[in-house]
Scaffold this motif. Structure first.
Motif, mmCIF file in Angstrom:
data_model
loop_
_atom_site.group_PDB
_atom_site.id
_atom_site.type_symbol
_atom_site.label_atom_id
_atom_site.label_comp_id
_atom_site.label_asym_id
_atom_site.label_seq_id
_atom_site.Cartn_x
_atom_site.Cartn_y
_atom_site.Cartn_z
ATOM 1 N N MET A 1 0.840 -1.200 0.000
ATOM 2 C CA MET A 1 0.000 0.000 0.000
ATOM 3 C C MET A 1 0.872 1.245 0.000
ATOM 4 O O MET A 1 1.864 1.305 0.700
ATOM 5 C CB MET A 1 -0.894 -0.023 1.247
ATOM 6 N N ASN A 2 0.502 2.209 -0.757
ATOM 7 C CA ASN A 2 1.212 3.479 -0.818
ATOM 8 C C ASN A 2 1.082 4.228 0.493
ATOM 9 O O ASN A 2 0.047 4.219 1.123
ATOM 10 C CB ASN A 2 0.641 4.347 -1.938
ATOM 11 N N GLY A 3 2.147 4.903 0.886
ATOM 12 C CA GLY A 3 2.086 5.732 2.072
ATOM 13 C C GLY A 3 2.319 4.999 3.373
ATOM 14 O O GLY A 3 2.230 5.593 4.424
ATOM 15 N N VAL A 4 2.621 3.689 3.335
ATOM 16 C CA VAL A 4 2.886 2.928 4.550
ATOM 17 C C VAL A 4 4.359 2.576 4.598
ATOM 18 O O VAL A 4 4.920 2.093 3.613
ATOM 19 C CB VAL A 4 2.056 1.625 4.603
ATOM 20 N N SER A 5 4.994 2.839 5.739
ATOM 21 C CA SER A 5 6.367 2.392 5.929
ATOM 22 C C SER A 5 6.426 1.560 7.203
ATOM 23 O O SER A 5 5.736 1.856 8.179
ATOM 24 C CB SER A 5 7.329 3.580 5.998
ATOM 25 N N ILE A 6 7.228 0.502 7.147
ATOM 26 C CA ILE A 6 7.380 -0.399 8.286
ATOM 27 C C ILE A 6 8.766 -0.170 8.881
ATOM 28 O O ILE A 6 9.767 -0.164 8.155
ATOM 29 C CB ILE A 6 7.245 -1.876 7.859
ATOM 30 N N THR A 7 8.813 0.014 10.208
ATOM 31 C CA THR A 7 10.089 0.144 10.903
ATOM 32 C C THR A 7 10.179 -0.946 11.961
ATOM 33 O O THR A 7 9.162 -1.489 12.404
ATOM 34 C CB THR A 7 10.241 1.528 11.556
ATOM 35 N N ARG A 8 11.409 -1.288 12.322
ATOM 36 C CA ARG A 8 11.662 -2.341 13.296
ATOM 37 C C ARG A 8 12.283 -1.728 14.546
ATOM 38 O O ARG A 8 13.186 -0.889 14.440
ATOM 39 C CB ARG A 8 12.599 -3.391 12.689
ATOM 40 N N HIS A 9 11.813 -2.196 15.711
ATOM 41 C CA HIS A 9 12.274 -1.656 16.991
ATOM 42 C C HIS A 9 12.530 -2.813 17.945
ATOM 43 O O HIS A 9 11.869 -3.841 17.855
ATOM 44 C CB HIS A 9 11.207 -0.719 17.591
ATOM 45 N N GLY A 10 13.477 -2.626 18.863
ATOM 46 C CA GLY A 10 13.754 -3.651 19.854
ATOM 47 C C GLY A 10 15.174 -4.160 19.748
ATOM 48 O O GLY A 10 16.055 -3.510 19.181
ATOM 49 N N ASP A 11 15.382 -5.366 20.290
ATOM 50 C CA ASP A 11 16.712 -5.963 20.287
ATOM 51 C C ASP A 11 16.580 -7.446 19.963
ATOM 52 O O ASP A 11 15.575 -7.869 19.399
ATOM 53 C CB ASP A 11 17.415 -5.718 21.634
ATOM 54 N N GLU A 12 17.558 -8.241 20.351
ATOM 55 C CA GLU A 12 17.542 -9.673 20.020
ATOM 56 C C GLU A 12 16.509 -10.460 20.806
ATOM 57 O O GLU A 12 16.182 -11.585 20.442
ATOM 58 C CB GLU A 12 18.934 -10.272 20.257
ATOM 59 N N THR A 13 16.011 -9.910 21.917
ATOM 60 C CA THR A 13 15.102 -10.675 22.773
ATOM 61 C C THR A 13 13.630 -10.327 22.612
ATOM 62 O O THR A 13 12.768 -11.141 22.913
ATOM 63 C CB THR A 13 15.481 -10.495 24.261
ATOM 64 N N ALA A 14 13.330 -9.120 22.160
ATOM 65 C CA ALA A 14 11.938 -8.692 22.003
ATOM 66 C C ALA A 14 11.898 -7.454 21.123
ATOM 67 O O ALA A 14 12.877 -6.711 21.035
ATOM 68 C CB ALA A 14 11.302 -8.366 23.363
ATOM 69 N N GLY A 15 10.754 -7.258 20.469
ATOM 70 C CA GLY A 15 10.654 -6.074 19.637
ATOM 71 C C GLY A 15 9.272 -5.858 19.067
ATOM 72 O O GLY A 15 8.317 -6.563 19.424
ATOM 73 N N GLU A 16 9.199 -4.876 18.204
ATOM 74 C CA GLU A 16 7.941 -4.508 17.553
ATOM 75 C C GLU A 16 8.226 -4.088 16.125
ATOM 76 O O GLU A 16 9.279 -3.523 15.830
ATOM 77 C CB GLU A 16 7.268 -3.326 18.261
ATOM 78 N N TYR A 17 7.263 -4.362 15.276
ATOM 79 C CA TYR A 17 7.221 -3.789 13.936
ATOM 80 C C TYR A 17 6.199 -2.661 14.015
ATOM 81 O O TYR A 17 5.118 -2.848 14.596
ATOM 82 C CB TYR A 17 6.758 -4.828 12.910
ATOM 83 N N HIS A 18 6.528 -1.508 13.472
ATOM 84 C CA HIS A 18 5.607 -0.362 13.469
ATOM 85 C C HIS A 18 5.246 -0.026 12.032
ATOM 86 O O HIS A 18 6.127 0.028 11.167
ATOM 87 C CB HIS A 18 6.244 0.870 14.108
ATOM 88 N N ALA A 19 3.968 0.224 11.799
ATOM 89 C CA ALA A 19 3.493 0.680 10.492
ATOM 90 C C ALA A 19 3.109 2.146 10.628
ATOM 91 O O ALA A 19 2.254 2.500 11.450
ATOM 92 C CB ALA A 19 2.293 -0.143 10.038
ATOM 93 N N HIS A 20 3.766 2.964 9.848
ATOM 94 C CA HIS A 20 3.507 4.404 9.846
ATOM 95 C C HIS A 20 2.805 4.754 8.531
ATOM 96 O O HIS A 20 3.228 4.303 7.467
ATOM 97 C CB HIS A 20 4.822 5.179 9.932
ATOM 98 N N ILE A 21 1.753 5.544 8.616
ATOM 99 C CA ILE A 21 1.001 5.952 7.430
ATOM 100 C C ILE A 21 1.112 7.456 7.272
ATOM 101 O O ILE A 21 0.898 8.205 8.240
ATOM 102 C CB ILE A 21 -0.478 5.535 7.527
#
Length: 96
Positions: A1-21
């Motif tokens: 989808m246009n206008g969506v970027s995915i970023t990755r946060h966290g470390d080797e033990t836990a994290g989150e993917y974030h979708a920014h619009i």
């Protein structure tokens, strides 16, 4: 989808993917924790104001792409991630 970027946060033990619009402050999230060589997909959360745009699917796609690239498996604990695995039998080799 246009206008969506995915970023990755966290470390080797836990994290989150974030979708920014573009044009909104709302952020979709997929959270995970490490268990052995697997990532346990715990929750997929998409705020109502950005819902219905395929954001959750893009978050799962990013997790799957990273699993293929980095060689980990996925425990689909989140019901949405479980549903996406059921809909994509070609992901079976990534299921922990």
């Amino acid at each position: 989808m246009n206008g969506v970027s995915i970023t990755r946060h966290g470390d080797e033990t836990a994290g989150e993917y974030h979708a920014h619009i573009e044009g909104t402050e709302a952020i979709g999230r997929l959270t995970w924790v490490k268990r052995g060589n697997a990532r346990v997909a715990e929750h997929t959360l998409v705020p109502r104001e950005i819902g219905g745009r395929g954001v959750a699917a893009q978050l799962v796609d990013a997790l799957v792409a990273d699993a293929r690239e980095h060689g980990f498996t996925i425990v689909p604990q989140c019901s949405y991630v479980e549903k996406k695995f059921d809909q994509n039998p070609d992901w079976a080799d990534l299921r922990a």
